[in-house]
Design a protein around this motif. Structure first.
Motif, PDB file in Angstrom:
ATOM      1  N   ARG A  78      -6.019   1.065   6.202  1.00  0.00           N
ATOM      2  CA  ARG A  78      -6.869   0.136   6.144  1.00  0.00           C
ATOM      3  C   ARG A  78      -8.208   0.228   5.811  1.00  0.00           C
ATOM      4  O   ARG A  78      -8.612   1.058   6.715  1.00  0.00           O
ATOM      5  N   ASP A 118       1.219  -1.749   0.097  1.00  0.00           N
ATOM      6  CA  ASP A 118       0.146  -0.117  -0.072  1.00  0.00           C
ATOM      7  C   ASP A 118       1.129   1.476   0.235  1.00  0.00           C
ATOM      8  O   ASP A 118       0.114   2.363   0.566  1.00  0.00           O
ATOM      9  N   PRO A 148     -11.447  -4.236   8.766  1.00  0.00           N
ATOM     10  CA  PRO A 148      -9.993  -3.902   8.349  1.00  0.00           C
ATOM     11  C   PRO A 148      -8.967  -4.793   8.878  1.00  0.00           C
ATOM     12  O   PRO A 148      -9.613  -5.520   9.882  1.00  0.00           O
ATOM     13  N   ASP A 154     -15.678   1.813   2.841  1.00  0.00           N
ATOM     14  CA  ASP A 154     -14.738   2.995   3.727  1.00  0.00           C
ATOM     15  C   ASP A 154     -16.092   3.789   3.793  1.00  0.00           C
ATOM     16  O   ASP A 154     -16.466   3.491   4.413  1.00  0.00           O
ATOM     17  N   THR A 205      -9.695   0.101  -4.806  1.00  0.00           N
ATOM     18  CA  THR A 205      -9.411   0.270  -3.842  1.00  0.00           C
ATOM     19  C   THR A 205      -9.237  -2.038  -3.749  1.00  0.00           C
ATOM     20  O   THR A 205      -8.460  -2.380  -2.950  1.00  0.00           O
ATOM     21  N   ALA A 220      -6.316  -1.793  -0.762  1.00  0.00           N
ATOM     22  CA  ALA A 220      -6.690  -1.854   0.399  1.00  0.00           C
ATOM     23  C   ALA A 220      -7.221  -3.274   0.866  1.00  0.00           C
ATOM     24  O   ALA A 220      -7.189  -3.572   1.850  1.00  0.00           O
TER      25      ALA A 220
END
Ligand SMILES: Nc1ncnc2c1ncn2[C@@H]1O[C@H](COP(=O)(O)OP(=O)(O)OP(=O)(O)O)[C@@H](O)[C@H]1O
Ligand SMILES: [Mg+2]
Lengths: 217, 261
Positions: free
Chosen positions: B14, B8, B41, B76, B97, B175
């Protein structure tokens, strides 16, 4: 005179005819391939009008004998006030021909690209444009190469049809020479050899590519 | 540097993912029936179940390779409703993502290993060739394939190809990573190389959803075990608890079948 000495004295004249044949073949391939790609996309398009137009162009190009299309361009279109020189008409007709044939080969090639390639491209977030030009097309075209080379050979041999509208290509040149001395047998044999000398190695290369491709998949 | 730090970039936040009420039909045939799954996460979720349960379809619904008929996907603060129109910005954001690894690798056969990893970075993230290549080499080294950079996938073993595919997905700084039976096409021994990379990724805290038949991996590595059968999630929870004491008869039957092989 023996055949060999006769051939030696006809050859320079024949070469100019061969040049014209190669020119027509080259032009019809040069424009036929990209047009074929466009047609192959039109034929698989979602839009019905686009698809119908594409199909019509392809089916006429493949369905009608090349000589018919040639005559239509040369003798038919002047009826609508559109007149071409014979060599232009020959190029246009054979371009249509090669575009139609190559579009089918390219369509098959593009469709042979594994579904997973599209899925991976989508999952990576590549744009449709990048997916087509960088992922699908290179692979699809690679598998279309032998077929496309076949079209090129077919086009080269097809240039002999332009004899029908008095284009000074290989056949026409041979005929003119033959009608001077009536040595038709010798001159047409030589013309046939000229076609073969170009077509046969091209065929061998095609077969070589086919074999190599078969090994790599 | 650890794998996920490479993965990342500058330690991106995360993210978890929430899938709610996902349904999918093919014509009359229901494949997913109101499936919901919340993934925290940094956790690993293993998805197991009999063939035809809808595991792959569910996974492919997460990044919209398959478009669910209804439901919501929340990553998110961002919510996507795939039943309605999804605009291309949301779709692009979702796919950036979420990375995905396939059973059949799906590397680009006409590009070298390096190019496979660099090309998407250049196109999707707009990295320069130099930046992308540098990143690709780091990742190749991390998955143990530095020397394969210039090889085409056809010259690599299945296990190597799958590791290149993982590097390709990681290069886009996802992510969340999705894996659909990443070792099923591989010999058991070769599969271990791939599982080792995945273990490391999990240890580094990557959020992962893994469809798998590798029960040992599921037991040792996953935080949550999810059992799917007949278009539904029938059981989920701690992997050891479920494996030693499944609550559902269907789960018991499935586990017996795979564990006693
Ligand atoms: N494109 C499709 N069209 C029609 N039916 C489909 C399609 N894709 C999947 N299905 C059906 O959906 C069901 C679930 O398939 P899915 O691939 O998600 O199962 P799975 O749990 O991944 O199985 P496996 O363990 O065999 O991979 C199957 O019955 C399958 O036949
Ligand atoms: Mg599956």
């Amino acid at each position: 005179m023996t055949w060999l000495t006769e051939w030696a004295c006809y050859l320079p004249q024949l070469m100019s005819g061969l040049g014209v044949s190669l020119l027509i073949a080259g032009i019809s391939i040069f424009f036929g391939y990209p047009l074929g790609l466009v047609l192959s996309l039109m034929v698989t398009a979602k839009n019905l009008a686009v698809r119908t137009l594409g199909l019509a162009v392809v089916e006429i190009g493949r369905g009608a004998p090349a000589l018919v299309i040639l005559y239509l361009f040369y003798y038919g279109l002047p009826k609508f006030g559109i007149a071409f020189e014979s060599i232009t008409a020959a190029c246009l007709a054979l371009t249509w021909n090669s575009a139609a044939y190559s579009s089918e080969i390219m369509r098959a090639g593009l469709q042979s690209v594994a579904r997973g390639q599209l899925e991976a491209s989508n999952a990576l977030g590549l744009s449709q444009r990048d997916t087509f030009f960088r992922v699908v097309m290179p692979q699809g075209m690679r598998s279309a190469i032998p077929g496309l080379m076949g079209v090129a050979i077919q086009m080269f041999q097809g240039t002999s049809l332009a004899y029908g509208i008095a284009v000074p290509e290989l056949m026409k040149t041979a005929y003119n020479i033959g009608s001077q001395d009536f040595n038709y047998l010798q001159i047409f044999t030589l013309a046939g050899l000229c076609y073969a000398v170009i077509s046969m190695p091209a065929t061998w290369i095609t077969v070589f590519f086919e074999k190599r491709m078969a090994r790599h998949t | 540097m650890t794998l996920s730090e490479i993965a990342d970039g500058k330690l991106a936040p995360r993210l978890g993912i929430k899938l709610d009420n996902i349904s999918k039909r093919y014509g009359e045939h229901t494949v997913l029936d109101d499936v919901s799954l919340h993934v925290e996460p940094g956790t690993v979720t293993a998805l197991i179940g009999p063939s035809g349960a809808g595991k792959s379809t569910f996974l492919r619904c997460i990044n919209l390779l398959e478009r669910p008929d209804s439901g919501t996907i929340q990553v998110d603060q961002h919510t996507i409703e795939p039943g309605k129109d999804v605009n291309s910005r949301d779709l692009a954001a979702l796919r950036r993502t979420v990375g995905m690894v396939f059973q059949s690798f799906n590397l680009f056969p006409h590009m070298s290993a390096l190019k496979n990893i660099s090309f998407p970075q250049q196109k999707v993230l707009g990295r320069s060739k130099e930046e992308a290549d540098e990143r690709s080499r780091q990742l190749l080294e991390r998955v143990g394939l530095k020397e394969k950079a210039d090889q085409h996938p056809g010259k690599c073993s299945g296990g190597q190809q799958q590791r290149i595919a993982i590097a390709r997905a990681l290069a886009l700084d996802p992510a969340i990573m999705l894996f659909d039976e990443p070792t099923s096409a591989l010999d058991p021994e070769v599969g271990l190389e791939v599982l080792a990379v995945m273990r490391e990724l999990a240890a580094d805290g990557m959020t992962m959803i893994v469809v798998t038949h590798e029960m040992q991996f599921a037991r040792d590595v996953s935080d949550t075990l999810v059992v799917m059968a007949d278009c539904k999630i029938i059981e989920q929870g701690d992997p050891r608890a479920i494996m030693s004491d499944p609550q559902e008869a269907r789960t018991r039957r499935f586990l017996r079948a795979v564990l006693e092989r």
